[in-house]
Write a protein that holds these residues in place. Structure first.
Motif, PDB file in Angstrom:
ATOM      1  N   VAL A  24      28.523 -13.220   0.070  1.00  0.00           N
ATOM      2  CA  VAL A  24      27.346 -13.897   0.632  1.00  0.00           C
ATOM      3  C   VAL A  24      26.137 -13.675  -0.273  1.00  0.00           C
ATOM      4  O   VAL A  24      25.889 -12.558  -0.742  1.00  0.00           O
ATOM      5  CB  VAL A  24      27.049 -13.374   2.054  1.00  0.00           C
ATOM      6  CG1 VAL A  24      25.833 -14.091   2.647  1.00  0.00           C
ATOM      7  CG2 VAL A  24      28.261 -13.560   2.947  1.00  0.00           C
ATOM      8  N   ARG A  34      19.781 -14.938   0.804  1.00  0.00           N
ATOM      9  CA  ARG A  34      19.727 -15.483   2.164  1.00  0.00           C
ATOM     10  C   ARG A  34      19.248 -14.412   3.138  1.00  0.00           C
ATOM     11  O   ARG A  34      18.483 -14.701   4.068  1.00  0.00           O
ATOM     12  CB  ARG A  34      21.108 -16.001   2.572  1.00  0.00           C
ATOM     13  CG  ARG A  34      21.626 -17.121   1.668  1.00  0.00           C
ATOM     14  CD  ARG A  34      23.013 -17.584   2.061  1.00  0.00           C
ATOM     15  NE  ARG A  34      23.023 -18.166   3.402  1.00  0.00           N
ATOM     16  CZ  ARG A  34      24.113 -18.623   3.999  1.00  0.00           C
ATOM     17  NH1 ARG A  34      25.287 -18.525   3.387  1.00  0.00           N
ATOM     18  NH2 ARG A  34      24.050 -19.144   5.208  1.00  0.00           N
ATOM     19  N   ALA A  89      29.075 -17.424   7.151  1.00  0.00           N
ATOM     20  CA  ALA A  89      29.587 -17.335   5.780  1.00  0.00           C
ATOM     21  C   ALA A  89      31.069 -16.967   5.747  1.00  0.00           C
ATOM     22  O   ALA A  89      31.806 -17.415   4.862  1.00  0.00           O
ATOM     23  CB  ALA A  89      28.777 -16.310   4.986  1.00  0.00           C
ATOM     24  N   ILE A 106      23.803 -15.637   9.438  1.00  0.00           N
ATOM     25  CA  ILE A 106      24.149 -15.660   8.005  1.00  0.00           C
ATOM     26  C   ILE A 106      25.575 -15.154   7.761  1.00  0.00           C
ATOM     27  O   ILE A 106      26.406 -15.866   7.195  1.00  0.00           O
ATOM     28  CB  ILE A 106      23.148 -14.815   7.190  1.00  0.00           C
ATOM     29  CG1 ILE A 106      21.729 -15.388   7.327  1.00  0.00           C
ATOM     30  CG2 ILE A 106      23.556 -14.791   5.719  1.00  0.00           C
ATOM     31  CD1 ILE A 106      20.661 -14.556   6.640  1.00  0.00           C
ATOM     32  N   THR A 107      25.850 -13.911   8.216  1.00  0.00           N
ATOM     33  CA  THR A 107      27.141 -13.306   7.888  1.00  0.00           C
ATOM     34  C   THR A 107      28.311 -14.028   8.544  1.00  0.00           C
ATOM     35  O   THR A 107      29.282 -14.406   7.869  1.00  0.00           O
ATOM     36  CB  THR A 107      27.162 -11.825   8.306  1.00  0.00           C
ATOM     37  OG1 THR A 107      26.001 -11.167   7.776  1.00  0.00           O
ATOM     38  CG2 THR A 107      28.411 -11.148   7.777  1.00  0.00           C
TER      39      THR A 107
END
Length: 294
Positions: free
Chosen positions: A181, A185, A207, A203-204
């Motif tokens: 990642v 971000r 992803a 985000i995580t």
């Protein structure tokens, strides 16, 4: 070919592995359509068509094996599959490098234990006479519980063993996916005021969603497979009604009773079911707008 010759050279061991150990032995599936005899050989054995499949489907034991196989795998899918994801997210949040590596090593270690060791440890902890848990219950004034010989505990016991042994090892792929990642971000999210939970959620997790879906599809394709070594070590006559699966049936018929064709027929049936399930799961995932495995 000449331009990418080194790439093909790197691929060669993997290609040879699949040719020799996966595709090459597939001719042996023809044995399931024979009354195979080692003395007569492949060409001298009698061809019987779908006899072994018909007998398997008509057997009352078939539905017991089908139920046990799928319910054990559903337990693993519901309770085991999400845990490596959660554990990978937790390990990723550890900021101290040495502390993180120590904990990774601790959760990886059970994977390298054989099922013989795991079964022995389970017996030592849960058996009625010498089990630590029952000794504690007896000390507290309760009656011992026969965890290893009561069918209602068997599936939960198998799932708990899988979680303890392989949940940590399963985090490797997810941690590798998280490592890919883009750090910017997270920096942008911090600037926008997002805390750790929001960074994980926005985000995580998005992803690593492709990795989760691919592993889910592949896992779904193994719904007809159950860890044979684990079951063989943990089953006993008192729990056979919930422990007998296709793998143990193939072992009993094909190895112990010498009915090779029956064992091969069971394996072929499992392969066809796995193909159907993985194709169906891939189709559903793509219909939901995600990328499948093909």
């Amino acid at each position: 070919m000449n331009k990418n010759k080194y790439i093909y050279l790197l691929m060669l061991p993997g290609i040879l592995f699949f040719i020799v150990f996966k595709f090459g032995p597939m001719w042996g599936l023809l044995i399931s359509f024979q009354d195979y005899s080692p003395f007569a050989g492949f060409w001298g054995s009698e061809w019987v068509g779908l006899k072994h499949f018909t007998e398997m489907f008509q057997s009352e034991q078939f539905y017991i094996m089908l139920r046990n196989t799928f319910l054990i795998n559903i337990f693993n899918l519901v309770f085991y599959f999400p845990l490596p994801i959660v554990l990978a997210l937790m390990l990723n949040e550890v900021r101290h490098g040495l502390y993180k590596r120590i904990h990774q090593s601790i959760v990886y270690m059970p994977h390298f234990l054989s099922w013989v060791v795991v079964a022995s440890m389970t017996f030592f902890v849960l058996s009625t006479d010498i089990g630590i848990v029952n000794k504690v219950l007896y000390t507290l004034g309760f009656k011992p519980i026969a965890f290893l010989s009561q069918p209602q505990y068997f599936w939960a016991l198998l799932t708990a063993q899988n979680i303890w042994k392989d949940a940590g090892w399963g985090t490797i792929i997810f941690l590798a996916s998280i490592a890919g990642v883009d750090p910017t971000r997270y920096e942008a999210a911090v600037v926008d005021g997002a805390g750790r939970w929001r960074q994980i959620y926005h985000i995580t997790l998005p992803a690593i969603r492709p990795t989760i879906l691919i592993l889910f599809i592949l896992r779904f394709g193994h719904m007809a497979d159950v860890g044979f070594e684990q079951l063989l070590l943990m089953m006993n006559p008192l729990v056979n009604s919930v422990a007998d699966v296709f793998d143990t049936y193939a072992y009993n018929q094909g190895i112990l009773r010498g009915q090779t064709s029956v064992g091969v027929a069971v394996g072929m049936f499992k392969g066809v079911i796995g193909l159907i399930l993985v194709t169906t799961a891939n189709y559903v995932v793509k219909k939901l707008g995600h990328d499948g495995i093909y």
